[in-house]
Design a protein around this motif. Structure first.
Motif, short mmCIF file in Angstrom:
data_model
loop_
_atom_site.label_atom_id
_atom_site.label_comp_id
_atom_site.label_asym_id
_atom_site.label_seq_id
_atom_site.Cartn_x
_atom_site.Cartn_y
_atom_site.Cartn_z
N LYS A 1 0.82 -1.21 0.00
CA LYS A 1 0.00 0.00 0.00
C LYS A 1 0.85 1.26 0.00
N ASP A 2 1.52 1.53 1.12
CA ASP A 2 2.31 2.75 1.22
C ASP A 2 3.42 2.53 2.25
N TRP A 3 4.10 3.63 2.62
CA TRP A 3 5.22 3.56 3.56
C TRP A 3 4.83 3.98 4.97
N SER A 4 3.54 4.04 5.24
CA SER A 4 3.10 4.52 6.55
C SER A 4 3.51 3.60 7.70
N TRP A 5 3.84 2.35 7.38
CA TRP A 5 4.23 1.36 8.41
C TRP A 5 5.65 1.60 8.91
N LEU A 6 6.41 2.44 8.22
CA LEU A 6 7.85 2.58 8.52
C LEU A 6 8.14 3.92 9.19
N ILE B 1 10.45 -6.05 9.33
CA ILE B 1 9.85 -4.85 9.90
C ILE B 1 8.38 -4.75 9.49
N TYR B 2 8.11 -5.07 8.23
CA TYR B 2 6.77 -4.91 7.65
C TYR B 2 5.74 -5.85 8.29
N TYR B 3 6.13 -7.11 8.45
CA TYR B 3 5.17 -8.11 8.92
C TYR B 3 5.12 -8.23 10.45
N LEU B 4 6.21 -7.93 11.13
CA LEU B 4 6.22 -8.03 12.59
C LEU B 4 5.86 -6.67 13.19
N ASP B 5 4.64 -6.26 12.94
CA ASP B 5 4.22 -4.91 13.32
C ASP B 5 3.48 -4.85 14.66
N SER B 6 3.53 -5.92 15.41
CA SER B 6 2.91 -5.91 16.74
C SER B 6 3.63 -6.89 17.65
N SER C 1 20.99 -16.51 6.20
CA SER C 1 19.70 -15.81 6.25
C SER C 1 19.25 -15.55 7.68
N TYR C 2 19.61 -16.45 8.62
CA TYR C 2 19.16 -16.26 9.99
C TYR C 2 19.74 -14.99 10.62
N VAL C 3 20.91 -14.57 10.19
CA VAL C 3 21.52 -13.33 10.70
C VAL C 3 20.64 -12.13 10.35
N TRP C 4 20.19 -12.07 9.09
CA TRP C 4 19.40 -10.92 8.62
C TRP C 4 17.97 -10.99 9.15
N ILE C 5 17.47 -12.17 9.39
CA ILE C 5 16.15 -12.30 10.02
C ILE C 5 16.20 -11.73 11.44
N SER C 6 17.31 -11.97 12.14
CA SER C 6 17.45 -11.42 13.49
C SER C 6 17.48 -9.89 13.45
N PHE C 7 18.09 -9.30 12.42
CA PHE C 7 18.07 -7.85 12.27
C PHE C 7 16.66 -7.36 11.95
N GLY C 8 15.93 -8.13 11.16
CA GLY C 8 14.55 -7.78 10.89
C GLY C 8 13.72 -7.73 12.16
N ILE C 9 14.01 -8.64 13.08
CA ILE C 9 13.29 -8.70 14.36
C ILE C 9 13.59 -7.47 15.21
N ILE C 10 14.88 -7.13 15.35
CA ILE C 10 15.21 -6.01 16.24
C ILE C 10 14.79 -4.67 15.63
N LEU C 11 14.83 -4.55 14.30
CA LEU C 11 14.35 -3.32 13.68
C LEU C 11 12.82 -3.23 13.77
N ALA C 12 12.14 -4.38 13.76
CA ALA C 12 10.69 -4.38 13.95
C ALA C 12 10.35 -3.88 15.35
N ILE C 13 11.13 -4.29 16.34
CA ILE C 13 10.91 -3.83 17.71
C ILE C 13 11.15 -2.32 17.81
N LEU C 14 12.24 -1.86 17.21
CA LEU C 14 12.55 -0.42 17.22
C LEU C 14 11.46 0.37 16.49
N ASN C 15 11.04 -0.13 15.33
CA ASN C 15 10.02 0.55 14.54
C ASN C 15 8.71 0.65 15.31
#
Length: 463
Positions: free
Chosen positions: A94-99, A148-153, A426-440
């Motif tokens: 849709k858009d970038w409002s999630w970020l 970041i996109y999918y782990l929004d809660s 891939s597991y290294v970058w997934i872990s970064f996705g998790i911590i950036l999701a928390i920060l976001n």
């Protein structure tokens, strides 16, 4: 015909087209997978399908070629799902409002790392290795961004933690089997090994260091995010932690052992400083138990009998630094330093592609892509650490959830020394996705709260 129905038809037809291509290319014949996707598309919305596919993609990444099409080991579930998930993301975007704005800057730094690194492909000697290397950067950015996109809660993070706890349990089971029998899964680098190395565990990963790194990055995530309101749930966490430490000891990964012990102690201390003191005081007593004698001996061997491995890594580091200086910090080109190092080492110290793993990701980035590209990545890592520290410092008195990004961001540089090819993990970058999701999630919630307070303040003034 409404938009939702149209998108579903397009999605189904695209898969049928790929299925038709299977008549010419056998690699496309993954019929059961496509049937499941088509059937699912009638019961779920595209957005639900996209999110479910991403979760399956993450779990499949931990198993790699073990989930492959029979007879086609290079065609495994993770690789099949990745383009499928990308299509679903585009269809539901849709858009970038999630970020959040601050997290958006972090993603832009990663894109800068990719773009500037791609420029060095112009003078790269090994073009094929360069394109392959750039693909892994794209994949890394995709995994971080979609995380970041999918782990929004918080609820979604808890759900993922529960699934990853299952992956950890599987790896513990496989690891104990390997330690006991000396037998390994087909993707393990230890297949055919002899001597003491034969009894090292690698789980569902390629080598023991990868297994140890995975546990260091994801065990804290599971312990912090998986809900455990009952006594049984808390006991499960304790058992997972204890056996995971045992598996890490068995891998003989020195860095991982120090990291996991330090991380677990911090989590215990955060939960209760009294329990932290009790753990410290009980260490001498625990070490005297008969069951601890073999483990203590194994830890001693890990830190005293690996001089050859240490010397080799220091030698690789010296040659890599010399290569960086010889190129005047402009880089050899993506993936080229590994091939260049092969000139200095015999074939038995080279990997399957005929190169030599640097075992130092940050130095490898500088050698491959040059100073400017490396600066983008280094700034990304610094700002991730800085934001993680700010998150923790402002919420010290609250739950351990706020400590998680700081733990993982600190662990990463050390993990990158232990792993031979960090970029491809891939597991290294997934872990970064998790911590950036928390920060976001935290930054967006804070901004929303500040905006409400500002609105209330303006209204009070006007009244």
């Amino acid at each position: 015909m409404n938009k939702a129905v149209t998108l579903k038809i397009i999605f189904i037809l695209s898969f049928l087209a790929l299925l038709a291509a299977g008549t010419l290319y056998k690699e496309a014949l993954v019929l059961p997978f496509f049937i499941v996707i088509i059937v699912f598309s009638f019961f779920f919305t595209l957005k639900q399908l996209a999110e479910m596919t991403w979760i399956i993609l993450v779990i499949a990444s931990f198993f790699g070629s073990l989930l492959s099409v029979p007879g086609y080991e290079s065609l495994f579930l993770y690789r099949i799902l990745l383009p499928v998930q990308a299509i679903l993301l585009l269809l539901t975007w849709k858009d970038w409002s999630w970020l959040n704005r601050r997290v958006r800057v972090l993603l832009l730094l990663l894109i800068g790392w990719l773009v500037v690194g791609a420029i060095t492909l112009i003078w790269a000697k090994y073009q094929a290795a360069g394109f392959r290397n750039l693909y892994y950067i794209i994949e890394a950015i995709y995994l971080i961004g979609t995380g970041i996109y999918y782990l929004d809660s918080k609820k979604k993070l808890e759900r993922l933690a529960l699934l990853i706890s299952g992956v950890i349990i599987v790896n513990i089971g496989v690891g104990i089997y390997e330690i006991t029998t000396g037998l390994h899964l087909k993707k393990s680098a230890l297949v055919g090994a002899i001597g003491n190395v034969q009894f090292l565990p690698s789980g569902t990963f390629f080598n023991p260091n990868d297994l140890a790194s995975f546990l260091v990055l994801f065990l804290p995530f599971v312990l912090v995010c998986m809900r455990s309101d009952t006594l049984f749930g808390k006991m499960i966490k304790i058992v997972l932690a204890v056996i995971s430490v045992y598996i890490i000891v068995a891998t003989q990964s020195r860095i991982a052992l120090v990291l996991i012990v330090g991380i677990l102690f911090l989590l215990v201390w955060k939960k209760s400083w009294k329990w932290g003191v009790m753990v410290l005081l009980s260490i001498p007593l625990v070490l005297q138990l008969p069951i601890m004698q073999d483990i203590t001996e194994q830890v001693n061997q890990t830190y005293t009998q690996k001089d050859t491995s240490t010397d080799l890594r220091l030698e690789i580091t010296n040659y890599t630094w010399q290569t960086i200086q010889d190129t005047h910090f402009i880089g050899l080109g993506p993936g080229n330093v590994q091939m260049e190092l092969a000139r200095y080492f015999p074939s038995d110290e080279q990997n399957g592609e005929g190169g030599v793993s640097v075992h130092n990701f940050l130095l490898e980035v500088l050698a491959n892509y040059g100073l400017l590209s490396a600066l983008c990545l280094f700034l990304f890592l610094y700002f991730v650490w800085q934001n993680s520290y700010q998150l923790w410092s402002k919420n010290k008195a609250k739950e351990s959830w706020y400590m998680l990004p700081l733990i993982i961001s600190i662990a990463f540089p050390f993990i990158s020394f232990a792993s031979s090819t960090t970029l491809e993990k891939s597991y290294v970058w997934i872990s970064f996705g998790i911590i950036l999701a928390i920060l976001n999630h935290y930054f967006k919630r804070t901004e929303s709260k500040n905006e409400k307070n500002l609105t209330s303040y303006k209204q009070s003034i006007s009244n």
